[in-house]
Design a protein around this motif. Structure first.
Motif, PDB file in Angstrom:
ATOM      1  N   LEU A  51       0.858  -1.191   0.000  1.00  0.00           N
ATOM      2  CA  LEU A  51       0.000   0.000   0.000  1.00  0.00           C
ATOM      3  C   LEU A  51       0.892   1.238   0.000  1.00  0.00           C
ATOM      4  N   PHE A  52       0.622   2.168  -0.922  1.00  0.00           N
ATOM      5  CA  PHE A  52       1.404   3.406  -1.013  1.00  0.00           C
ATOM      6  C   PHE A  52       0.543   4.604  -0.625  1.00  0.00           C
ATOM      7  N   LEU A  53       1.073   5.405   0.311  1.00  0.00           N
ATOM      8  CA  LEU A  53       0.336   6.563   0.828  1.00  0.00           C
ATOM      9  C   LEU A  53       1.268   7.764   0.901  1.00  0.00           C
ATOM     10  N   PRO A  54       0.714   8.985   0.892  1.00  0.00           N
ATOM     11  CA  PRO A  54       1.558  10.154   1.147  1.00  0.00           C
ATOM     12  C   PRO A  54       1.980  10.175   2.616  1.00  0.00           C
ATOM     13  N   TYR A  55       3.179  10.693   2.855  1.00  0.00           N
ATOM     14  CA  TYR A  55       3.666  10.809   4.236  1.00  0.00           C
ATOM     15  C   TYR A  55       3.296  12.200   4.740  1.00  0.00           C
ATOM     16  N   TYR A  56       2.053  12.338   5.211  1.00  0.00           N
ATOM     17  CA  TYR A  56       1.575  13.647   5.657  1.00  0.00           C
ATOM     18  C   TYR A  56       2.312  14.082   6.917  1.00  0.00           C
ATOM     19  N   GLY A  57       2.517  15.400   7.029  1.00  0.00           N
ATOM     20  CA  GLY A  57       3.237  15.966   8.174  1.00  0.00           C
ATOM     21  C   GLY A  57       2.687  15.481   9.512  1.00  0.00           C
ATOM     22  N   LYS A  58       1.361  15.408   9.617  1.00  0.00           N
ATOM     23  CA  LYS A  58       0.746  15.076  10.904  1.00  0.00           C
ATOM     24  C   LYS A  58       1.131  13.704  11.413  1.00  0.00           C
ATOM     25  N   ILE A  76       5.273   8.016   1.064  1.00  0.00           N
ATOM     26  CA  ILE A  76       6.083   8.841   0.179  1.00  0.00           C
ATOM     27  C   ILE A  76       6.197  10.236   0.769  1.00  0.00           C
ATOM     28  N   ASP A  77       7.437  10.615   1.005  1.00  0.00           N
ATOM     29  CA  ASP A  77       7.725  11.843   1.727  1.00  0.00           C
ATOM     30  C   ASP A  77       8.125  12.962   0.768  1.00  0.00           C
ATOM     31  N   ASN A  78       7.542  14.119   0.984  1.00  0.00           N
ATOM     32  CA  ASN A  78       7.982  15.357   0.357  1.00  0.00           C
ATOM     33  C   ASN A  78       7.317  16.463   1.160  1.00  0.00           C
TER      34      ASN A  78
END
Ligand code: GLC
Length: 477
Positions: free
Chosen positions: A40-47, A90-92
């Motif tokens: 599973l691929f997800l955005p790495y949200y700041g929170k 995924i971090d940015n």
């Protein structure tokens, strides 16, 4: 089967709505089936980045290009002892370290970045799935990128695009391809819809299969009334367009064990224990302590398509009956205000909590007698499933997934699961509410039996996960 799933949210990491629940449960359910591995691929949200509950390990970092932009990609993996389900983030920080998941001017760019990064990371990991399943507009460019820029990396991977809500399609200016996405000109006709770019349309015409989250909604989407401009495009795909009704995660929504509930119960202890939960809830919400007044509940985003206008239309009539109403949710300012005004008019009888509070929601499902869902359209709807699983009888507009999951109660035979109305208008809604009130008042035994039967229904992901596998098998051929 090797399965990759890409989504913009998944509980418990990040959730703004039903998509987040589905992305928690579906990957897990698929990974439980023999022979499957799921990433599973997800955005790495700041929170969630600083949250000690979600410990991750750093894997690698590199760049992807969005035309002239050189964008950092950090790849992290959730530390977990599950072998067959891996969760990658995924971090940015430029794109994902923000207060909310969506609602920014550059959302199109943010999720184009995410879509590209998912494929680049899969390539880095050398994970070549049999099927890559994408969800809603945020990941809709993945099938297109997989056939274009990444074609040589994943020659054997099939794509499935799942629509959870057709209302949000990912529209962008026609120059978006030149400015951000950067695909060769021959892809413009795929991306283009009218005089703009439309992510969802591009996915619908490109993915190997398209699915949505109930059978009725799959049928409805082929008509302009429901499809927000997509009916013609979807009709072209009718040979490979599937409707699979969601389930709920019955380990998360579990009246027998949920840590949020003061009194646990099963179908066997429903009547006594629900009464105790109801009394506690009435106290918590400032409603009159009346055990024999039926308590109706709504836990919802307060948005137009959820039928809040119908609710406002019947509210005074409804409140003239012997009934209580508890509403939990946040959303459009006009609805928050109107509902709060109604609640102020009926102290002790009606209450509105403008909050997104899953623990309170749990107590509401457990303490209420009935659950209202007058949605104008509803792709699947999870609340009615949770309500039934908590022995709380649904009153719904027979549309989309509500039509598939809430069969009308037949007082003659005792069959059915709840109260439904067919045409979207206030009178018909009120009529359904009145039918439910009548049963509660005149035959409490039948009411309790109906609640216990609803509770015994299998609303887990077992059957839907198998249906997803059948669809994947067909797509693979
Ligand atoms: C969207 C839909 C809802 C569906 C959910 C999960 O939130 O509005 O009906 O249940 O996605 O698929």
């Amino acid at each position: 089967m090797k399965i990759a799933i890409a989504a913009s949210e998944a509980a418990p990491f990040s959730k703004t709505g039903g998509l987040g629940d589905v992305m928690q449960a579906l990957p897990e359910a698929l990974s439980q089936l023999p022979g499957n591995t799921v990433c599973l691929f997800l955005p790495y949200y700041g929170k969630m980045k600083g949250n000690p509950k979600f410990e991750c390990e750093y894997i690698t970092s590199f760049h992807v290009n969005l035309v002239w932009r050189k964008c950092h990609v950090g790849l992290f993996r959730l530390k977990s002892n599950r072998k067959r389900l891996q969760v990658y983030f995924i971090d940015n920080e430029q794109y994902f370290k923000r207060d909310n998941a969506y609602g920014y001017m550059d959302d199109g760019e943010r999720f184009t970045f995410f879509s590209k990064a998912v494929l680049a990371c899969m390539n880095y990991l050398d994970f070549k799935p049999d099927v890559l399943q994408c969800n809603d507009w945020q990941t809709a460019l993945i099938p297109v990128l997989l056939r274009s820029e990444f074609a040589s990396c994943f020659p054997d991977t099939k794509t499935v695009f799942t629509i959870h809500n057709i209302e949000y399609q990912g529209w962008a200016d026609i120059n978006f391809n030149n400015d951000v996405l950067g695909l060769p000109g021959e892809w413009l006709s795929t991306l283009r819809y009218g005089d703009a770019i439309n992510f969802m349309k591009a996915a619908i015409v490109t993915a190997d299969a398209v699915s949505t989250v109930s059978e009725t909604y799959a049928g409805e989407l082929q008509y302009p009334y429901f499809s927000h401009g997509m009916s013609e495009v979807l009709t072209l795909r009718s040979g490979s367009f599937y409707g699979i009704t969601n389930g709920i995660d019955t380990t998360v929504f579990d009246p027998a064990h949920s840590p949020n509930l003061p009194f646990h119960y099963t179908a066997a202890t429903l009547v006594e224990q629900k009464a105790k939960n109801k009394a506690a809830l009435q106290l918590e919400l400032g409603l009159n302590q009346e055990p024999d007044t039926p308590l109706y509940a709504i836990v919802s985003r307060l948005a137009g398509h959820k039928g809040v206008d119908l609710l406002c239309y019947i509210c005074d009539t409804f409140m003239s009956r012997k009934a209580q109403l508890a509403i939990i949710g946040t959303g459009e300012a006009q609805y928050e205000q109107r509902l709060s005004e109604f609640a102020a008019r009926y102290p002790g009888k009606m209450t509105v909590k403008l909050a997104f509070d899953p623990a309170l929601a749990d107590r509401v499902y457990a303490g209420a007698d009935a659950y209202l869902m007058p949605s104008k359209s509803e792709p699947c709807g999870l609340s009615q499933l949770i309500a039934m699983h908590y022995g709380t009888i649904p009153v719904v507009h027979a549309t989309g997934g509500l039509n598939d999951t809430v069969k009308p109660y037949n007082p003659e035979t005792g069959e059915g699961r709840g109260f439904t109305f067919q045409s979207y208008n206030g009178e018909d809604f009120m009529d359904a509410v009145d039918r439910s009130l009548r049963l509660y008042e005149t035959d409490r035994d039948a009411w309790n039996k109906l609640a216990a039967r609803d509770m015994a229904l299998d609303v887990s992901w077992d059957a839907p996960a198998k249906a997803y596998m059948e669809m994947f098998q067909k797509v693979i051929g």
